[in-house]
Write an enzyme that holds these catalytic residues in place. Sequence first.
Site, PDB file in Angstrom:
ATOM      1  N   CYS A  92      34.716 121.040  60.155  1.00  0.00           N
ATOM      2  CA  CYS A  92      33.352 120.597  59.843  1.00  0.00           C
ATOM      3  C   CYS A  92      32.686 119.881  61.008  1.00  0.00           C
ATOM      4  O   CYS A  92      31.455 119.807  61.072  1.00  0.00           O
ATOM      5  CB  CYS A  92      33.345 119.685  58.618  1.00  0.00           C
ATOM      6  SG  CYS A  92      33.985 120.460  57.122  1.00  0.00           S
ATOM      7  N   HIS A 347      25.628 121.904  53.969  1.00  0.00           N
ATOM      8  CA  HIS A 347      26.733 121.725  54.913  1.00  0.00           C
ATOM      9  C   HIS A 347      27.113 123.093  55.463  1.00  0.00           C
ATOM     10  O   HIS A 347      28.105 123.696  55.047  1.00  0.00           O
ATOM     11  CB  HIS A 347      27.895 121.067  54.186  1.00  0.00           C
ATOM     12  CG  HIS A 347      29.061 120.702  55.057  1.00  0.00           C
ATOM     13  ND1 HIS A 347      29.008 120.668  56.437  1.00  0.00           N
ATOM     14  CD2 HIS A 347      30.346 120.344  54.728  1.00  0.00           C
ATOM     15  CE1 HIS A 347      30.187 120.317  56.917  1.00  0.00           C
ATOM     16  NE2 HIS A 347      31.009 120.121  55.901  1.00  0.00           N
ATOM     17  N   CYS A 377      33.923 113.949  58.800  1.00  0.00           N
ATOM     18  CA  CYS A 377      35.297 114.236  58.374  1.00  0.00           C
ATOM     19  C   CYS A 377      35.561 115.721  58.582  1.00  0.00           C
ATOM     20  O   CYS A 377      34.641 116.545  58.558  1.00  0.00           O
ATOM     21  CB  CYS A 377      35.498 113.840  56.923  1.00  0.00           C
ATOM     22  SG  CYS A 377      34.349 114.611  55.749  1.00  0.00           S
ATOM     23  N   GLY A 379      38.500 119.203  58.187  1.00  0.00           N
ATOM     24  CA  GLY A 379      39.671 119.820  57.605  1.00  0.00           C
ATOM     25  C   GLY A 379      40.911 119.592  58.454  1.00  0.00           C
ATOM     26  O   GLY A 379      40.845 119.560  59.682  1.00  0.00           O
TER      27      GLY A 379
END
Length: 393
Positions: A92, A347, A377, A379
């Site tokens: 992300c 997103h 944040c 993965g």
Amino acid sequence: MSTEAVIVDVVRTPVGRGKPGGMLSAVHPVDLLAGVLDAIVGRNDLDPALVEDVIAGCVSQVGEQSMNLARSAVLAAGFPETVPATTIDRQCGSSQQAVAFAAQAVLAGQAEIVIACGVESMSRVPLGSSLQGADPQGERLRARYPEGLVNQGVAAELIAARWGLDRERLDAYAARSHELAAAAAESGAFATELVPVPGVDRLSDETVRPGTTVEGLAGLPAAFRTDELADRFPELDWRITAGSSSPLSDGASAALIMSRAAAERLGLPPRARFRASVVVGSDPMTMLTGVIPATARVLERAGLDHDDIDAYEVNEAFASVPLAWLADTGADPAKLNPRGGAIALGHALGSSGTRLLTTLVNQLEASGGRYGLQTMCEGGGMANAMIIERTAS
């Protein structure tokens, strides 16, 4: 004299729903990214031949997003063939990492002009499609985590349980995101950052739902519960829904980054400068909590504290992430995602880092704030964080 890395401009497309029929679903991701590349040089009257590198974030690098999508977009945008490009994946935070790499190249004196950008077309290249049915872990990783790692939705549930975030609070935060984003859109706050997509009539985010209420969200079912997971995690009461999660999204965004000397030479006033950036690893089970240590580390590196920060962009992958971040940092909630976050604004994975930066720069300018902190944040248990300083006009 030391080199300074500055942000000259930031742009983004409106965000579309990342499913067939979404407003950007008919646009190839190469063309989507090419559009913001063309826009950012065009509105700054910059000769694209001067761009020394283009660094693009993209998560699902398969199919239409494969074969170094960034290079394809550079050529599709009509840039000279001499302009190189690369595509990166830090989940992300991919395009936030692209921004960090671009700034680092400038600070190191290896480049004067770099475009950091990102794109994701989740309608055309669905999340998880890059797996192609294969095992992405291998025997040694499974041996380290014999009970098995979990998906981000379960990680968000584990965070909600650990921080005692009940369903009503999660839904209230999600409703806040839509309320703030809708108000920002209505006021024209996004006008300076949005660029049109050829063939798409709409110039507003499709993912924002004005009028979203806690009462309406309360009727949504848990999104990630399965009987198998419920047996494995009996402590969870499954509070995360589609409403308190960021939606599947399509979008692209870009940032024009230069040395201050190059910007002055070209007559392009910097809008902000880089103060600090960090990247951290975190527990891959909870996965999304890295924003907490990343925030502490980047503040320390910049020699600042929370009282110095005028606006925060903490990616709303799920409502439990910024709420846990607030609880641990003690930051002022009024400064957090003041124009709404990913729950409302979407997103589009590979684009999200530069999308947050676009919104943060414009928020600092509109409010007269000096410092902005952005953190994502990611993965696998990671997080990026950076601090920018608005350049006074």
